[in-house]
Design a protein around this motif. Structure first.
Motif, PDB file in Angstrom:
ATOM      1  N   ARG A 320       3.443 -20.513 -14.404  1.00  0.00           N
ATOM      2  CA  ARG A 320       4.279 -20.171 -15.562  1.00  0.00           C
ATOM      3  C   ARG A 320       4.085 -18.744 -16.038  1.00  0.00           C
ATOM      4  O   ARG A 320       5.003 -18.139 -16.580  1.00  0.00           O
ATOM      5  CB  ARG A 320       3.984 -21.117 -16.730  1.00  0.00           C
ATOM      6  N   PHE A 321       2.852 -18.222 -15.884  1.00  0.00           N
ATOM      7  CA  PHE A 321       2.558 -16.894 -16.424  1.00  0.00           C
ATOM      8  C   PHE A 321       1.911 -16.003 -15.376  1.00  0.00           C
ATOM      9  O   PHE A 321       1.139 -16.463 -14.533  1.00  0.00           O
ATOM     10  CB  PHE A 321       1.618 -16.998 -17.635  1.00  0.00           C
ATOM     11  N   LEU A 322       2.236 -14.733 -15.460  1.00  0.00           N
ATOM     12  CA  LEU A 322       1.616 -13.695 -14.642  1.00  0.00           C
ATOM     13  C   LEU A 322       0.874 -12.754 -15.588  1.00  0.00           C
ATOM     14  O   LEU A 322       1.386 -12.408 -16.661  1.00  0.00           O
ATOM     15  CB  LEU A 322       2.691 -12.939 -13.864  1.00  0.00           C
ATOM     16  N   GLN A 334       0.765 -10.170 -20.360  1.00  0.00           N
ATOM     17  CA  GLN A 334       1.123 -11.537 -19.967  1.00  0.00           C
ATOM     18  C   GLN A 334       2.646 -11.615 -19.884  1.00  0.00           C
ATOM     19  O   GLN A 334       3.345 -11.214 -20.817  1.00  0.00           O
ATOM     20  CB  GLN A 334       0.608 -12.532 -21.008  1.00  0.00           C
ATOM     21  N   TYR A 335       3.140 -12.112 -18.756  1.00  0.00           N
ATOM     22  CA  TYR A 335       4.580 -12.266 -18.552  1.00  0.00           C
ATOM     23  C   TYR A 335       4.920 -13.727 -18.294  1.00  0.00           C
ATOM     24  O   TYR A 335       4.223 -14.402 -17.536  1.00  0.00           O
ATOM     25  CB  TYR A 335       5.060 -11.438 -17.354  1.00  0.00           C
ATOM     26  N   LYS A 344       9.264 -11.904 -18.233  1.00  0.00           N
ATOM     27  CA  LYS A 344       9.466 -11.517 -19.632  1.00  0.00           C
ATOM     28  C   LYS A 344       8.108 -11.269 -20.280  1.00  0.00           C
ATOM     29  O   LYS A 344       7.242 -12.155 -20.267  1.00  0.00           O
ATOM     30  CB  LYS A 344      10.222 -12.637 -20.355  1.00  0.00           C
ATOM     31  N   LEU A 345       7.907 -10.076 -20.841  1.00  0.00           N
ATOM     32  CA  LEU A 345       6.638  -9.733 -21.495  1.00  0.00           C
ATOM     33  C   LEU A 345       6.465 -10.579 -22.754  1.00  0.00           C
ATOM     34  O   LEU A 345       7.301 -10.533 -23.659  1.00  0.00           O
ATOM     35  CB  LEU A 345       6.615  -8.241 -21.845  1.00  0.00           C
ATOM     36  N   VAL A 346       5.359 -11.359 -22.802  1.00  0.00           N
ATOM     37  CA  VAL A 346       5.137 -12.231 -23.966  1.00  0.00           C
ATOM     38  C   VAL A 346       3.776 -12.000 -24.618  1.00  0.00           C
ATOM     39  O   VAL A 346       3.505 -12.547 -25.686  1.00  0.00           O
ATOM     40  CB  VAL A 346       5.287 -13.727 -23.585  1.00  0.00           C
ATOM     41  N   ASN A 431      -0.780 -20.434 -24.077  1.00  0.00           N
ATOM     42  CA  ASN A 431      -0.130 -20.779 -22.798  1.00  0.00           C
ATOM     43  C   ASN A 431       1.033 -21.734 -23.017  1.00  0.00           C
ATOM     44  O   ASN A 431       1.477 -22.419 -22.100  1.00  0.00           O
ATOM     45  CB  ASN A 431      -1.133 -21.310 -21.775  1.00  0.00           C
ATOM     46  N   GLY A 432       1.541 -21.766 -24.273  1.00  0.00           N
ATOM     47  CA  GLY A 432       2.781 -22.467 -24.560  1.00  0.00           C
ATOM     48  C   GLY A 432       3.915 -21.463 -24.616  1.00  0.00           C
ATOM     49  O   GLY A 432       4.704 -21.336 -23.676  1.00  0.00           O
ATOM     50  N   LYS A 433       3.941 -20.701 -25.692  1.00  0.00           N
ATOM     51  CA  LYS A 433       5.001 -19.687 -25.874  1.00  0.00           C
ATOM     52  C   LYS A 433       4.621 -18.328 -25.285  1.00  0.00           C
ATOM     53  O   LYS A 433       5.471 -17.483 -25.061  1.00  0.00           O
ATOM     54  CB  LYS A 433       5.314 -19.502 -27.358  1.00  0.00           C
ATOM     55  N   GLY A 434       3.329 -18.109 -25.089  1.00  0.00           N
ATOM     56  CA  GLY A 434       2.866 -16.792 -24.667  1.00  0.00           C
ATOM     57  C   GLY A 434       2.242 -16.056 -25.831  1.00  0.00           C
ATOM     58  O   GLY A 434       2.619 -16.248 -26.993  1.00  0.00           O
TER      59      GLY A 434
END
Length: 472
Positions: A320-322, A334-335, A344-346, A431-434
């Protein structure tokens, strides 16, 4: 429910099962003295990261190597989730290649997890004679039980992207993995994906060019890399080179963890770009740029344009995240990669870097920031250097960071880091919305080591982690 097997080996059945694994209590980090002026061997530090422990954030054990100037760097396992179904395998040896001396240490972490000991040393002459290889970097275990290690060069310090195989039981050097005369001109990191019959490798630079520092002129001479190299997994043949642009320096390469996924990401240090690589309808491989960190126009630095220098990149176990580190600009990002073509940068935090206020560098043009970031201070310590190696907890909620890249480059770009030693930090992750937030209670200060300030590098958990486990 976690997947069951009749007789399980190391690791986890799936990446999502791994996310339900136990919380990390200790971590292993190689600590480097080469280029620091301290004539001591590098060592493997064991650090307590259990908040309930009286030794939280402390080095609880140090295993010195028997030689000087090895430059320990990355590490891997004798067995991981690629051997999950094989009950005869156990994740009880940590493989520690030395980037400069070309030694490979095999460390016993099974007898006493909190006090590792050396099990075997593979001397450089073995690599030279049996593989015409040197400067080992990334180590991954294979489902077959053997250990595959990528190399940066040949015994003379020239670039050469070859691989060596170690026997997973005896740790004897078996020879080269690749077949045929054709090998890439440079080597660095790799990741394999048997379901798509592929191994991907990347390119840093020629060992003799990067050994003692970075010279921009070496890019023009072709001493630094620009390709993702594609290998046929079953025949071990080098079949394709994907050009990411001259001087891009592609470093860490990460497939998505889902073993069915025919795509992944690579971070390019000098171009400040992340490329998505993917399998095409024709069956070959291609890449597209999906993230770009703009360079900043600066005064008071080596060059008039300062790249972010993306040095480490990882993907969460649920894909889910990079995450990546910008070693020079000083931030970790965190993307959200739910859409792998449009990350998307979060989340973003600054942890030092070369552009902090009050330092020697003045930013004269910045496409991202309104002003230069404040120096990063935690528990009264000003952190030197910039964020570098990353490791994510299995559940994706804690991101650990160290700030030493490689002693020769640390000394050149961050001399205060070499004098004061590196740190390990922890970032709390939404690690839900970022979202990223520094844990202000977590600091491991390698400036206070008994033999003097040390440079701590890559982070490993005893039970495996998101950058060492591969699912078949």
């Amino acid at each position: 429910m976690a997947a069951k097997c009749g007789a399980c080996g190391p690791g986890y059945a799936t990446p999502l099962d791994a996310m339900k694994g136990p919380r990390e209590e200790i971590v292993y980090l190689p600590c480097i003295y080469r280029n620091t002026g301290i004539e001591k061997p590098d060592y493997l530090a064991t650090v307590d990261v259990d908040p309930q422990s009286p030794h939280y954030c402390q080095v609880i054990h140090r295993l010195p190597m028997p030689n000087l100037n090895d430059e320990l760097h990355h590490s891997g396992w004798n067995a991981c989730s690629s051997c999950f179904g094989d009950a005869t395998k156990s994740r009880n040896r940590l493989i520690l290649p030395s980037l400069i001396s070309s030694r490979i240490y095999v460390v016993d972490v099974g007898t006493d997890m909190r006090a590792p000991r050396i099990h075997k040393v593979v001397e450089p002459v073995e690599l030279y004679q049996k593989g015409n290889a040197a400067n080992p970097h990334t180590s991954h275990c294979l489902g077959s039980g053997d250990i595959l290690i990528s190399c940066l060069g040949d015994p003379s310090g020239n670039g050469k992207g070859s691989f060596i195989l170690l026997d997973g039981e005896t740790f004897e050097m078996k020879g080269n993995w690749e077949n045929g005369e054709k090998v890439p001109p440079l080597g660095y990191d790799f990741w394999y994906q048997p379901r798509h019959n592929v191994l991907m490798s990347t390119e840093w630079g020629a060992p003799k060019a990067l050994a003692n520092g970075f010279n921009p002129a070496d890019i023009e001479k072709g001493h630094y890399g620009s390709h993702i190299n594609v290998w046929d997994w079953s025949t071990h043949a080098y079949i394709q080179a994907i050009d990411l642009g001259k001087g891009s320096i592609p470093l860490e390469v990460r497939f998505l963890h889902n073993p069915d996924a025919a795509e992944g990401f690579v971070g390019c240090a000098l171009s400040g770009a992340v490329h998505r690589f993917y399998k095409t309808e024709k069956g070959d491989w291609a890449a597209e740029k999906v993230i770009e960190v703009p360079s900043k126009k600066v005064q008071g630095w080596l060059l008039p344009d300062m790249p972010g220098l993306i040095t480490d990149i990882l993907v969460s176990l649920d894909d889910r995240f990079l995450y990546f580190s910008n070693w020079l600009h000083g931030d970790v990002r965190q993307y959200d990669i739910s859409n792998t073509r449009k990350p998307k940068l979060v989340g973003q935090v600054f942890l030092g870097g070369s552009i902090t206020k009050g330092g020697p560098v003045t930013v004269v043009e910045d496409k991202e920031l309104q002003c230069q970031p404040e120096p990063f201070v935690i528990k009264g310590k000003r952190v030197r250097g910039g964020p570098q190696m990353l490791q994510l907890s299995l559940d994706g909620k804690r991101l650990y960071v160290t700030n030493s890249l490689y002693s020769g480059w640390d000394k050149q770009f961050y001399p205060d880091l070499v004098k004061e030693g590196s740190v390990m930090l922890q970032i709390d992750v939404d690690n839900g919305k970022g979202g990223l937030q520094v844990n202000k209670n977590f600091l491991v200060d390698f400036g206070k080591e008994p033999d003097g300030p040390a440079l701590a590098h890559e982070i490993r958990y005893p039970g495996g982690d998101s950058t060492s486990d591969i699912w078949m």
